[in-house]
Scaffold this motif. Structure first.
Motif, PDB file in Angstrom:
ATOM      1  N   SER A 204      -6.723   5.296  10.270  1.00 16.67           N
ATOM      2  CA  SER A 204      -5.464   6.026  10.175  1.00 16.67           C
ATOM      3  C   SER A 204      -4.277   5.107   9.881  1.00 16.67           C
ATOM      4  N   LYS A 205      -4.477   3.805   9.996  1.00 17.06           N
ATOM      5  CA  LYS A 205      -3.394   2.852   9.778  1.00 17.06           C
ATOM      6  C   LYS A 205      -3.161   2.635   8.282  1.00 17.06           C
ATOM      7  N   PRO A 206      -1.979   2.143   7.892  1.00 23.32           N
ATOM      8  CA  PRO A 206      -1.699   1.904   6.464  1.00 23.32           C
ATOM      9  C   PRO A 206      -2.687   0.916   5.861  1.00 23.32           C
ATOM     10  N   ALA A 207      -3.055   1.164   4.595  1.00 20.49           N
ATOM     11  CA  ALA A 207      -3.997   0.295   3.888  1.00 20.49           C
ATOM     12  C   ALA A 207      -3.767   0.467   2.393  1.00 20.49           C
ATOM     13  N   PRO A 208      -4.089  -0.554   1.600  1.00 17.34           N
ATOM     14  CA  PRO A 208      -3.936  -0.424   0.143  1.00 17.34           C
ATOM     15  C   PRO A 208      -4.904   0.610  -0.424  1.00 17.34           C
ATOM     16  N   LYS A 209      -4.563   1.155  -1.586  1.00 17.07           N
ATOM     17  CA  LYS A 209      -5.379   2.200  -2.210  1.00 17.07           C
ATOM     18  C   LYS A 209      -6.129   1.718  -3.450  1.00 17.07           C
ATOM     19  N   PRO A 212      -8.688  -4.201  -2.654  1.00 18.34           N
ATOM     20  CA  PRO A 212      -9.134  -4.359  -1.266  1.00 18.34           C
ATOM     21  C   PRO A 212      -8.209  -5.228  -0.433  1.00 18.34           C
ATOM     22  N   ALA A 213      -8.097  -4.876   0.837  1.00 20.23           N
ATOM     23  CA  ALA A 213      -7.428  -5.739   1.820  1.00 20.23           C
ATOM     24  C   ALA A 213      -8.507  -6.651   2.398  1.00 20.23           C
ATOM     25  N   ARG A 214      -8.447  -7.910   2.081  1.00 22.10           N
ATOM     26  CA  ARG A 214      -9.560  -8.811   2.380  1.00 22.10           C
ATOM     27  C   ARG A 214      -9.570  -9.302   3.833  1.00 22.10           C
ATOM     28  N   GLN A 215      -8.413  -9.319   4.475  1.00 20.73           N
ATOM     29  CA  GLN A 215      -8.315  -9.832   5.843  1.00 20.73           C
ATOM     30  C   GLN A 215      -8.095  -8.682   6.809  1.00 20.73           C
ATOM     31  N   ASP A 245      -1.753  -3.840  -3.682  1.00 25.15           N
ATOM     32  CA  ASP A 245      -2.109  -3.014  -4.850  1.00 25.15           C
ATOM     33  C   ASP A 245      -1.439  -3.498  -6.133  1.00 25.15           C
ATOM     34  N   GLN A 246      -0.459  -4.377  -6.007  1.00 25.16           N
ATOM     35  CA  GLN A 246       0.160  -4.980  -7.190  1.00 25.16           C
ATOM     36  C   GLN A 246      -0.497  -6.306  -7.577  1.00 25.16           C
ATOM     37  N   GLY A 247      -1.492  -6.736  -6.806  1.00 23.47           N
ATOM     38  CA  GLY A 247      -2.215  -7.961  -7.135  1.00 23.47           C
ATOM     39  C   GLY A 247      -1.985  -9.106  -6.185  1.00 23.47           C
ATOM     40  N   VAL A 248      -1.321  -8.845  -5.041  1.00 28.07           N
ATOM     41  CA  VAL A 248      -1.095  -9.899  -4.045  1.00 28.07           C
ATOM     42  C   VAL A 248      -2.291  -9.897  -3.095  1.00 28.07           C
ATOM     43  N   PHE A 249      -3.351 -10.571  -3.498  1.00 28.45           N
ATOM     44  CA  PHE A 249      -4.635 -10.486  -2.807  1.00 28.45           C
ATOM     45  C   PHE A 249      -4.671 -11.287  -1.509  1.00 28.45           C
TER      46      PHE A 249
END
Length: 445
Positions: A204-209, A212-215, A245-249
């Motif tokens: 339910s917490k915010p996450a990229p769409k 991937p969120a690697r950490q 989502d803009q590429g800041v991995f």
């Protein structure tokens, strides 16, 4: 007692290539399958290390991984001689083969998370190799990374090594690329900042769409426990899902810290003000210099293309700070103008030094990606494997080694060449002797 922050840069390996393996890393994907120059990449990296050494910094070097990774290919069902395995894998599973040839270990910011002795409960420097579970090609690294770190920091009186976290996306860990530390002095207890992309156990917490969120938060919390860190000197911040989502991995593409400076983009964090307030409260009475770069000054895409925040902020022997930036920052008018203005402001950052690391930049990593930071006392520096510390003699030996063993140009198709495998193994076997590392590679065992 003298305290310094030592940068241990990853030595670029003989099979440096552009395979475009990293979804979410814009530079990596945009240069996929281009010709690379392993020799130029390694020499560029060594030149940066030597330049920092000449500035009076203590500088180290970490060995690369051995690629192609034939042990993994055999685990995946390819059999026969080394030549047969290379031929089978490159023809029948080219994507898997390219992943097992990854050059990504050169970015040692992803090698591990490091907590200095001033922060830990047992008074030792702690190392936890990153499991890098989000990308198959990087998930092959942790075991050998652990051996490299143990051979570099082998004295048990001063160094404590942990196994990497469980190989599962719930504990996805990308190492120091999502970790920074603020302090009044390198040898004094500081505030360790862990930046995560998502909650693994709470959807339910915010996450990229898109990317991937690697950490994960849970991975960061586990490392803090392993390293014996205090709750009162540890801060967990969520990265802004929109910039992922803009590429800041990784967080080190959008912010970087050093001593009492946090240099960050306006869009770097989720719930920014509360995070900064917590950092200042835990830092203590001395003021933290929060240097914010606004979107209308440097848009996120310019920050990504130039790696403005994937720069190194170093404290020089005279006490002033300097930024180590890629030449791409100098070539971008908005970024160059900003950096020229930054050094005139009332902050500890007084200079910018530009370096050509284009071979790394084209594969998606800037100066900060190339180094693992270790804050150390002079006694701890003396306990390090001295052959891995930069000096005029080490610089000369490593340049000679690169010029002897590395190819001028490499394509993705060259990776299946059995002669390249033999060249690489001969080179790395010699390197382990030059750096006094012992048998760290599977082919040596």
């Amino acid at each position: 007692m003298k305290q310094v922050e030592v940068n241990f840069d990853g030595l670029v390996g003989p099979t440096h290539n552009y395979a475009g393996l990293s979804f979410g890393n814009v530079a990596s994907l945009s240069n996929a399958k281009a010709f690379s120059s392993p020799k130029q990449a390694a020499l560029q990296g060594l030149q940066k290390m030597k330049a920092l050494h000449d500035m009076g910094m203590t500088q180290g070097v970490l060995a690369p991984q051995a690629r192609p990774d034939l042990d993994t290919l055999r685990r995946l069902g390819f059999t026969g001689s080394d030549q047969t395995v290379l031929e089978q894998a490159s023809k029948r599973a080219p994507e898997v083969f390219r992943a097992c040839c990854s050059a990504s270990s050169m970015w040692t910011a992803n090698a591990a998370t490091v907590s200095p002795s001033a922060d830990t409960a047992d008074g030792k420097i702690h190392f936890t190799p990153a499991n890098l579970t989000n990308k198959f090609h990087r998930s092959l690294e942790p075991e050998v990374t652990g051996r490299i770190l143990q051979a570099t920091f082998s004295n048990e009186k001063y160094f404590n090594h942990h196994a990497h976290l469980p190989d599962n996306e719930h504990f996805g860990d990308e190492g120091a690329a999502n970790h920074t530390r603020l302090c009044t002095d390198y040898g004094h207890a500081g505030v360790e900042i862990f930046v995560y992309g998502r909650h693994a156990f709470d959807g339910s917490k915010p996450a990229p769409k898109k990317y991937p969120a690697r950490q994960t938060l849970e991975a960061s919390q586990a490392i803090a426990r392993l390293h014996g860190l205090s709750d009162e000197t540890t801060v967990f911040i969520q990265q802004n899902p929109d910039v992922i989502d803009q590429g800041v991995f990784h967080n080190d593409v959008i912010s970087v810290g050093n001593q009492n400076v946090l240099f960050y983009h306006q869009e770097a964090f989720h719930d920014t003000q509360n995070a900064l307030d917590e950092i200042q409260r835990k830092f203590g009475q001395q003021q933290v210099h929060f240097i914010r770069v606004d979107t209308d000054i440097v848009p996120v895409q310019d920050a990504i293309k130039t790696y403005l925040f994937n720069t190194q902020i170093i404290t020089l022997p005279n006490g002033e700070m300097a930024i180590i930036a890629p030449t791409e920052c100098q070539e971008n008018e908005r970024v160059a103008d900003y950096l020229s203005h930054l050094i005139t402001l009332n902050t500890p950052i007084k200079a910018v030094h530009y370096f050509d690391v284009k071979q790394s930049m084209r594969n998606g990593g800037g100066p900060a990606c190339l180094r693992l930071r270790v804050a150390m006392t002079d006694q701890e520096v003396a306990a390090v494997n001295q052959q891995t510390l930069m000096s005029d003699a080490v610089f000369k030996r490593l340049n000679q080694w690169v010029n002897k063993h590395y190819r001028e140009q490499l394509s993705v198709d060259d990776l299946r060449d059995p002669a390249l495998l033999l060249e690489t193994r001969a080179a790395l076997d010699e390197l382990t002797q030059l750096l006094n590392l012992g048998s760290i590679y599977p082919f040596q065992r």
